[in-house]
Enzyme design. Structure first.
Site, PDB file in Angstrom:
ATOM      1  N   GLN B  72       7.593 -40.031 -37.707  1.00  0.00           N
ATOM      2  CA  GLN B  72       7.614 -39.502 -39.068  1.00  0.00           C
ATOM      3  C   GLN B  72       9.038 -39.497 -39.607  1.00  0.00           C
ATOM      4  OE1 GLN B  72       5.477 -35.719 -39.312  1.00  0.00           O
ATOM      5  NE2 GLN B  72       4.337 -36.399 -37.528  1.00  0.00           N
ATOM      6  N   SER B  73       9.154 -39.722 -40.883  1.00  0.00           N
ATOM      7  CA  SER B  73      10.489 -39.950 -41.447  1.00  0.00           C
ATOM      8  C   SER B  73      11.410 -38.757 -41.220  1.00  0.00           C
ATOM      9  CB  SER B  73      10.383 -40.270 -42.936  1.00  0.00           C
ATOM     10  OG  SER B  73       9.774 -39.209 -43.603  1.00  0.00           O
TER      11      SER B  73
END
Lengths: 657, 187
Positions: B72-73
């Site tokens: 996830q970013s």
């Protein structure tokens, strides 16, 4: 623990890279059949840069064929799987859903759509949103990509007198009573009654026969005035979360120059609230929670920005100079894009903050908001020359700008989560192209310092502000003396000015007097002094030097020194060759400048020895006689020259002849 | 410390032990892939990884120490903290998520610009995952899109289907060989 590999780097032990690649390609070709699907992508990459400023170029479909305005686009997690879809509608009555880079679903709409929105109507898990498309006076609701229901906004109340007029006309045969009805409607309009569209149509017809025809067309059709939806937004009901249940806010045009805002319940079957306002709404923005506190910002087509707080229209409104063409709210600021290429920034309570001036008219205005960004909010402005600009710091800093190719213009822009990427920007272009850009994770959205980043080859007009602008000027501190002086100047400015002017006048007078007296003295001196002594009072000394060794060119340099106490004017020097004709003298006579006292003036005369007539040998050295003469005006008007001093210059023998 | 390290190094010389970092964007299948790689069969249903997870197992006489990073970013900036003592990197790419290939490339560049990668030639193993889905691109297309040709590190790309374990063995086998080769040449 074994720590392997750390330490000294070895020289490249691997096979050459080219070999590896070649081998790799052979290997990779075997597991799956190579398809042609990737070619299209790599083709677009050359044409749109992969990375430009904060934007990564994700996808570009030049032939999508959908021209959408910002209202025609939305992104939503339609299937509750975390993969957000892009919903597009266009004026060609199509609704299309994109999943990643491919079309997932497409259908026809019954009417040309105005706006599309996705929202959650309940708190089911997994949350499946409702898709609502506004068209005309109706809302079409889709769930699970199936048409679910439709909701029509109620017709507007029509004035009884207008109804009577039309009812009376209904019973009459064709052509009768039309004039009467026309006059009656005209009267009603003049009385300020809001007339239905049908009546307005009739009033607009000039020709009597045509009028009867128009009236006949409407016979048998019930007289209703339906609102026309102009924009639609959603407002969270009680939980400020992405999946929170929302109510639908629909803004519609009621009668001409009148607007109504409807707030519909999450199931879109009941009107919760209705607010009427002056002017047709063009843009709506919602903030807050419906059950707690909310504010609707409504920009109308006639250039007014109204605020509705908790269902009540506030008295204060922002009047714009030109019609509005974009409305965005970021944090506490409202950005209103106007048709005169200016974005005005207001505090949400109505106080003007500043304006952003653009080089050309803007087409769309979008707000970027991501919690992970350091500068959390940015403003995306697209211009009608194809530029896409990104502003930060409440529009004060231009962060980045890129241009579309081939004179394409962005018609609609949307920022949100698309696919699994939360910072995606979807642009719909005039040519029907769709462009998806992704905000880079590492971009901080901070203004590029001068001379840094913006050098990625794309057009970056405007650019960041130069660094010098931030350097303060070196202004000295205010001393007490300075402050006292300032006070004094402020108190007795008139007096000081007058004093100064008077002194200036005096100074000028004194100068003029001195000048005149000088002139007068000069003129008087020769007359007051007997001119018997040649030079008279003028104490002149004249010395001469001969420059030049062998001839035949010589320069005679005269030094004239005024030893007296007065300046001498009208003096000239005359030279004569002796014997005559031996030397050609240039200039033989020359006026001298004003001879100031105790000052030496230098004058040079060129003497060229002439060969004797008859071609004989040079006759030897001669003389040059120089006179300094004063030209004076005698009593009867003719000029007379008085020699002041004389010098005879013995010239050397010329050998050059 | 150096002496101890050397002693331990001598002690463990016989056994091959590799430390592997699994990175890739969210939803690319890193956790599933590592679970499938494990000899002990496990439930393949996963939830998005938060932060990172450690996986240790031995297979074919090789002991694997894997760090399964979250893709996830918001967690991607954690990756770089594990670069220092990793022997090899598994980069998992969702071959169906064409929209985010550019993000993959960006993350790859960010990773390679880390000083640890410029210091050592850490082998990179790419998995073009989710090959079972009909809209997946082939490894050939993927390597062209990601411009893997200009990588200075030893790398290879394999098509994989983490759910059924296809392609995993070959890929990891290559990675172990590449790591061994790198170690011998580095010494």
């Amino acid at each position: 623990m074994i720590s392997v590999g750390s330490g000294a780097t070895a020289p490249d032990p691997l096979p050459p890279l080219e070999e590896a690649i070649a081998k790799e390609r052979d290997d990779a070709a075997s597991p799956a059949a190579a398809g042609g699907g990737g070619g299209e992508r790599s083709g677009t990459q050359d044409y749109q840069q992969r990375k430009s400023g904060p934007w990564l170029h994700a996808w570009h479909d030049p032939v999508a064929g959908m021209v959408c305005f910002s209202q025609h686009m939305c992104v939503a997690d339609l299937h509750g799987d975390g993969d957000h879809r892009l919903v597009l509608v266009d004026r060609k009555k199509r609704i299309r859903i994109y999943r990643g880079t491919s079309i997932q679903w497409e259908q026809r709409l019954l009417e040309p759509p105005v706006a599309v929105q996705c929202f959650y109507h309940d708190t089911a898990t997994p949350p499946i949103p409702t898709l609502v498309v506004a068209a005309g006076h109706q809302l079409f609701i889709y769930r699970h990509l199936q048409p679910y229901m439709k909701f029509a906004l109620p017709p507007l109340p029509i004035d009884e007198r207008e109804k009577d007029t039309w009812n009376r006309l209904e019973g009459l045969p064709e052509g009768e009573g039309v004039e009467e009805a026309f006059n009656q409607l005209m009267k009603l309009r003049e009385a300020g009654v809001q007339l239905s569209r049908r009546s307005m149509d009739l009033l607009a017809v000039d020709d009597v026969a045509q009028r009867a025809k128009t009236a006949e067309e409407h016979k048998g059709v019930p007289l209703v005035q339906l609102p026309a939806i102009s924009c639609m937004e959603t407002l969270r009901q009680n939980i400020d979360q992405p999946t929170g249940v929302s109510v639908v806010v629909v803004a519609a045009e009621a009668f001409s120059h009148k607007g109504i805002i409807f707030i519909l319940n999450p199931h879109v079957d009941k009107i919760l609230r209705k607010v009427e306002l002056d002017g047709t709404p063009a843009f709506v923005h919602c903030l807050g929670l419906y059950d707690v506190e909310y504010r609707l910002t409504v920009a109308t087509r006639d250039g007014t920005v109204h605020t509705i707080k908790n269902g009540a229209l506030l008295g204060s409104a922002v009047e714009l100079e030109t019609p509005c063409c974009g409305l965005v709210r970021l944090d506490k600021f409202i950005f209103v894009g106007c048709m005169d290429s200016v974005i005005h920034v207001y505090h949400f309570k109505g106080k003007k903050s500043h304006s952003i001036h653009l080089p050309c008219p803007l087409t769309t205005l979008t707000g970027l908001s991501l919690p992970r960004l350091r500068v959390q909010r940015a403003l995306l402005v697209t211009l009608n020359d194809g530029q896409v600009r990104l502003y930060g710091n409440n529009g004060k800093d231009l962060l980045h700008s890129f241009s579309l190719l081939n004179d394409d213009i962005v018609t609609g822009a949307l920022f949100g989560q698309y696919g699994r990427e939360e910072g995606a920007l979807v642009l719909s272009c005039k040519s029907g192209a769709i462009l998806v850009k992704i905000l880079s994770r590492t971009s901080t959205l901070e203004p590029a310092r001068s001379g840094s980043s913006l050098s990625d080859g794309e057009e970056a007009t405007g650019g960041p502000v130069p660094a010098e602008q931030d350097v303060p000027l070196n202004i000295p501190k205010k001393t007490r003396l300075y402050v006292e002086q300032m006070d004094r100047e402020r108190q007795s400015a008139v007096h000081m000015h007058r004093t100064f002017q008077r002194d200036l006048c005096r100074l000028r007078l004194k100068t003029a007097r001195a000048y005149v007296s000088n002139l007068v003295d000069m003129g008087q001196s020769p007359t007051s002094v007997p001119s018997t002594s040649g030079a008279g009072e003028a104490h002149l000394s004249l010395t001469a030097d001969v420059i030049g060794l062998t001839g035949p060119h010589f320069d005679v340099q005269l030094r004239i020194h005024n030893a007296g106490s007065h300046a001498l004017s009208n003096v000239c020097v005359m030279c004569v060759s002796s014997p005559p004709g031996l030397y050609a003298l240039t200039p033989a006579m020359a006026p001298l400048p004003l001879l100031l006292p105790q000052h030496t003036s230098v004058h040079t005369i060129r003497a060229q020895e002439q060969p004797p007539e008859g071609g004989g040998a040079p006759t030897g050295a001669g003389q040059v006689r120089c006179f300094v003469v004063r030209m004076a005006v005698e009593g009867r008007g003719h000029q007379a020259a008085r020699p002041l001093t004389t010098v005879y210059v013995q010239m050397p023998i010329s050998e050059g002849g | 410390m150096g002496i101890f390290k050397r002693l331990f190094g001598l002690f463990y010389k016989r056994r091959t032990k590799v430390k592997i970092l699994a990175v890739g964007l969210d939803n690319s299948g890193k956790t599933t892939l590592l679970k499938k790689l494990r000899p002990k069969k496990a439930d393949l249903s996963t939830v998005p990884t938060v932060g990172y997870e450690f996986e240790s197992f031995s297979k074919n006489g090789v002991a694997f120490d894997c760090v399964d990073m979250s893709g996830q970013s918001k967690y991607r900036n954690l990756w770089e903290h594990y670069f220092t003592d990793t022997d090899g990197v598994i980069f998992v790419v969702d071959a169906t998520d064409k929209l985010r290939f550019v993000v993959v490339r960006e993350e790859l560049e960010t990773m390679l610009s880390h000083q640890e990668f410029s210091r050592r030639k850490i082998p990179l193993l790419f998995f073009a995952n989710k090959m079972d889905l009909h809209d997946a691109v082939t490894p050939n297309e993927l390597l062209a899109t990601l411009q893997l040709d200009d990588l200075a590190h030893p790398w290879r790309i394999f098509a994989s289907n983490a759910l059924r374990g296809e392609g995993l063995e070959e890929g990891v086998g290559w990675l172990v060989d590449a790591i061994a080769e790198h170690k011998t040449t580095a010494k």
